[in-house]
Design an enzyme around this catalytic site. Structure first.
Site, short mmCIF file in Angstrom:
data_model
loop_
_atom_site.label_atom_id
_atom_site.label_comp_id
_atom_site.label_asym_id
_atom_site.label_seq_id
_atom_site.Cartn_x
_atom_site.Cartn_y
_atom_site.Cartn_z
N ASN A 267 18.06 -22.22 -6.14
CA ASN A 267 17.73 -21.71 -7.48
C ASN A 267 18.91 -21.68 -8.44
OD1 ASN A 267 15.19 -21.37 -6.43
ND2 ASN A 267 15.36 -19.15 -6.16
N ASP B 277 19.54 -8.65 -12.02
CA ASP B 277 18.52 -7.89 -12.75
C ASP B 277 17.90 -6.85 -11.83
OD1 ASP B 277 16.59 -7.72 -15.18
OD2 ASP B 277 15.24 -7.81 -13.46
N TYR C 246 12.77 -0.11 -9.17
CA TYR C 246 12.77 -1.06 -8.04
C TYR C 246 13.38 -0.46 -6.76
CZ TYR C 246 12.21 -4.76 -11.66
OH TYR C 246 11.81 -5.55 -12.71
N ARG D 258 16.95 -20.80 -0.47
CA ARG D 258 16.33 -20.78 -1.80
C ARG D 258 17.27 -20.15 -2.84
NH1 ARG D 258 11.78 -20.19 1.66
NH2 ARG D 258 11.73 -17.93 1.63
N ASN E 217 8.76 -6.14 -22.04
CA ASN E 217 7.30 -5.97 -22.16
C ASN E 217 6.88 -5.42 -23.52
OD1 ASN E 217 6.54 -6.85 -19.43
ND2 ASN E 217 7.66 -5.03 -18.78
N HIS F 97 12.03 -0.44 -20.08
CA HIS F 97 11.20 -1.28 -19.21
C HIS F 97 9.83 -1.60 -19.84
CE1 HIS F 97 10.88 -2.16 -14.61
NE2 HIS F 97 10.18 -3.04 -15.29
N LYS G 234 17.02 -0.95 -15.96
CA LYS G 234 15.96 -0.57 -16.91
C LYS G 234 15.58 0.90 -16.79
CE LYS G 234 14.09 -5.24 -16.11
NZ LYS G 234 14.20 -5.45 -14.64
N LYS H 153 0.82 -1.23 0.00
CA LYS H 153 0.00 0.00 0.00
C LYS H 153 0.85 1.28 0.00
CE LYS H 153 -0.78 0.01 5.04
NZ LYS H 153 0.51 -0.59 5.35
P1 NDP Z 1 9.52 -15.07 -9.05
O1 NDP Z 1 8.87 -16.06 -9.96
O2 NDP Z 1 10.99 -14.97 -9.04
O3 NDP Z 1 8.98 -15.39 -7.59
C1 NDP Z 1 9.49 -14.78 -6.45
C2 NDP Z 1 8.83 -15.42 -5.22
O4 NDP Z 1 9.19 -16.81 -5.13
C3 NDP Z 1 9.25 -14.80 -3.93
O5 NDP Z 1 8.09 -14.76 -3.09
C4 NDP Z 1 10.29 -15.78 -3.36
O6 NDP Z 1 10.30 -15.72 -1.95
C5 NDP Z 1 9.76 -17.10 -3.87
N1 NDP Z 1 10.79 -18.11 -4.13
C6 NDP Z 1 12.00 -17.92 -4.70
N2 NDP Z 1 12.66 -19.09 -4.84
C7 NDP Z 1 11.85 -20.04 -4.36
C8 NDP Z 1 11.96 -21.45 -4.23
N3 NDP Z 1 13.06 -22.09 -4.65
N4 NDP Z 1 10.93 -22.14 -3.67
C9 NDP Z 1 9.84 -21.49 -3.24
N5 NDP Z 1 9.66 -20.15 -3.33
C10 NDP Z 1 10.66 -19.43 -3.90
O7 NDP Z 1 8.83 -13.69 -9.33
P2 NDP Z 1 9.14 -12.15 -9.58
O8 NDP Z 1 7.83 -11.62 -10.02
O9 NDP Z 1 9.84 -11.54 -8.42
O10 NDP Z 1 10.11 -12.10 -10.83
C11 NDP Z 1 11.49 -12.26 -10.70
C12 NDP Z 1 12.25 -11.05 -11.17
O11 NDP Z 1 11.93 -10.74 -12.52
C13 NDP Z 1 11.94 -9.75 -10.42
O12 NDP Z 1 12.52 -9.74 -9.12
C14 NDP Z 1 12.49 -8.74 -11.40
O13 NDP Z 1 13.91 -8.68 -11.29
C15 NDP Z 1 12.04 -9.33 -12.73
N6 NDP Z 1 10.74 -8.79 -13.18
C16 NDP Z 1 10.72 -7.98 -14.30
C17 NDP Z 1 9.54 -7.41 -14.75
C18 NDP Z 1 9.54 -6.52 -15.95
O14 NDP Z 1 8.56 -5.78 -16.15
N7 NDP Z 1 10.56 -6.53 -16.77
C19 NDP Z 1 8.25 -7.68 -14.07
C20 NDP Z 1 8.35 -8.60 -12.96
C21 NDP Z 1 9.56 -9.13 -12.55
P3 NDP Z 1 11.70 -15.54 -1.12
O15 NDP Z 1 12.34 -14.27 -1.59
O16 NDP Z 1 11.23 -15.47 0.29
O17 NDP Z 1 12.51 -16.77 -1.43
#
Ligand code: NDP
Length: 324
Positions: free
Chosen positions: A273, A57, A62, A269, A163, A124, A91, A30
């Site tokens: 990953n 990235d 951000y 994680r 995008n 972006h 970006k 929010k």
């Molecule tokens: P993700 O698909 O990377 O998901 C992130 C979530 O998954 C977080 O809640 C994380 O929690 C959790 N997670 C990470 N690893 C694991 C695992 N091994 N098992 C279970 N849960 C896991 O989504 P995002 O939407 O964050 O996308 C990733 C990146 O892509 C962004 O951070 C950004 O850099 C980029 N992006 C770019 C965009 C654009 O417009 N160009 C738009 C959206 C994203 P935790 O941190 O607690 O592990």
């Protein structure tokens, strides 16, 4: 902790890009975009570099560039990496789309990062907006000229878009003087993007896939339709390789030549990953995961859908604009 070696992909500018990137967008609440507290992200990026991540990235929107820069410069000082060993993507935000604003914006990002250049600078969105968040009519080809200026000045080694839809990418290829090296789009089992990926590949453009876990993980406290971590078909594939289902989904991306951008701020994680480069999926397994496709986007800024360059399909009930 072990240190993994991440393979690289050759870009059309002649440079190599690590095939996995750390996501650093901390989400939205929010109060707007979530900020890193107590240097959380700096510490995460330091750990990521220690265990083998070589591609980060970020984006000016951000608010994570400063801490990422602190981490990279610490790791360079400590002799863990040299500048040329790490690949930094950032970006251009939508409010800086006029040609002369691109240089200002990138110089600000470089100042935040405390670096002389980025490896990749992405537009972006194709959508230009004014400071008051009304639509601007700047053509994204004008913005692209500004991006080209950045590569010519050496402030960005490579440039690309994010995008953009297929028609918009085609226009950049046709009318631009430098071809994009990369397109960054949403890619996960719920939106497999086969058409745009094969088009980009055929044009020598590398795809980065954001939100790579799709429906496996909760987003903003909600689960969306689609396979979860416990999905039986994914679990069967994971068992075969002694991996987890998130690792299988990341590997699916790598096996389709898409550079996934998993975000994690959790040490376990983070390690999980990156530990995906010692196995690969069969064609059949890739197809099983492809069959989850429902063309569902999690990033769907429908509040911009009346903009002339809105890239996605329109919806009947657009979201309220969170930026105003
Ligand atoms: P993700 O698909 O990377 O998901 C992130 C979530 O998954 C977080 O809640 C994380 O929690 C959790 N997670 C990470 N690893 C694991 C695992 N091994 N098992 C279970 N849960 C896991 O989504 P995002 O939407 O964050 O996308 C990733 C990146 O892509 C962004 O951070 C950004 O850099 C980029 N992006 C770019 C965009 C654009 O417009 N160009 C738009 C959206 C994203 P935790 O941190 O607690 O592990």
């Amino acid at each position: 902790a072990e240190c993994s070696e991440v393979p690289t992909i050759l870009l059309n500018n002649g440079e190599r890009m690590p095939a996995l990137a750390l996501g650093t967008y901390l989400g939205f609440d929010k109060n707007g975009i979530v900020k890193s507290e107590n240097k959380l992200l700096r510490d995460v990026v330091c750990q990521a570099i220690d265990i083998g991540y070589r591609h980060i990235d970020t984006a000016s929107i951000y608010s994570t560039e400063r801490e990422i820069g602190e981490a990279i410069n610490m790791k360079i000082k400590q002799g863990v990496v040299k500048r040329e060993d790490v690949f930094i993507t950032t970006k251009l935000w939508n409010t800086r789309h006029k040609r002369e604003q691109v240089a200002e914006a990138l110089r600000e990002s470089l100042k935040q990062l405390n670096l002389d250049y980025v490896d990749l600078y992405l537009m972006h969105w194709p959508i230009g907006i004014n400071d008051d968040y009304t639509y601007s009519d700047v053509d994204f080809m004008e913005t692209w000229q500004g991006m080209e200026d950045m590569q010519k000045l050496g402030l960005a080694k490579a440039i690309g878009v994010s995008n953009f839809n297929k028609e918009q990418l085609e226009r950049v290829i046709r009318e631009g003087s430098i071809r994009p090296a990369v397109i960054q789009i949403e890619v996960h089992p719920q939106i497999i993007q086969s058409d745009l990926i094969s088009f980009a590949k055929s044009e020598g453009i590398v795809v980065m896939g954001y939100s790579p876990f799709g429906s496996l993980v909760s987003r903003y406290g909600m689960f969306f339709a689609g396979p979860r971590i416990t999905d039986p078909k994914l679990v069967a594939i994971a068992r075969k390789y002694g991996k987890t289902t998130p690792q299988v989904v990341l590997r699916w991306s790598v096996d389709r030549s898409v550079v996934p951008i998993p975000k994690s701020v959790n040490p376990n994680r983070l390690q999980e990953n990156i530990n995906i480069f010692d196995f690969s999926l069969t064609k059949e397994e890739i197809n099983v995961i492809n069959s989850y496709n429902s063309n569902t986007r999690y990033t769907l800024p429908s509040f911009w859908q009346n903009h002339p360059y809105y890239p996605f399909e329109k919806v009947d009930h657009p979201l309220a604009n969170p930026f105003v």
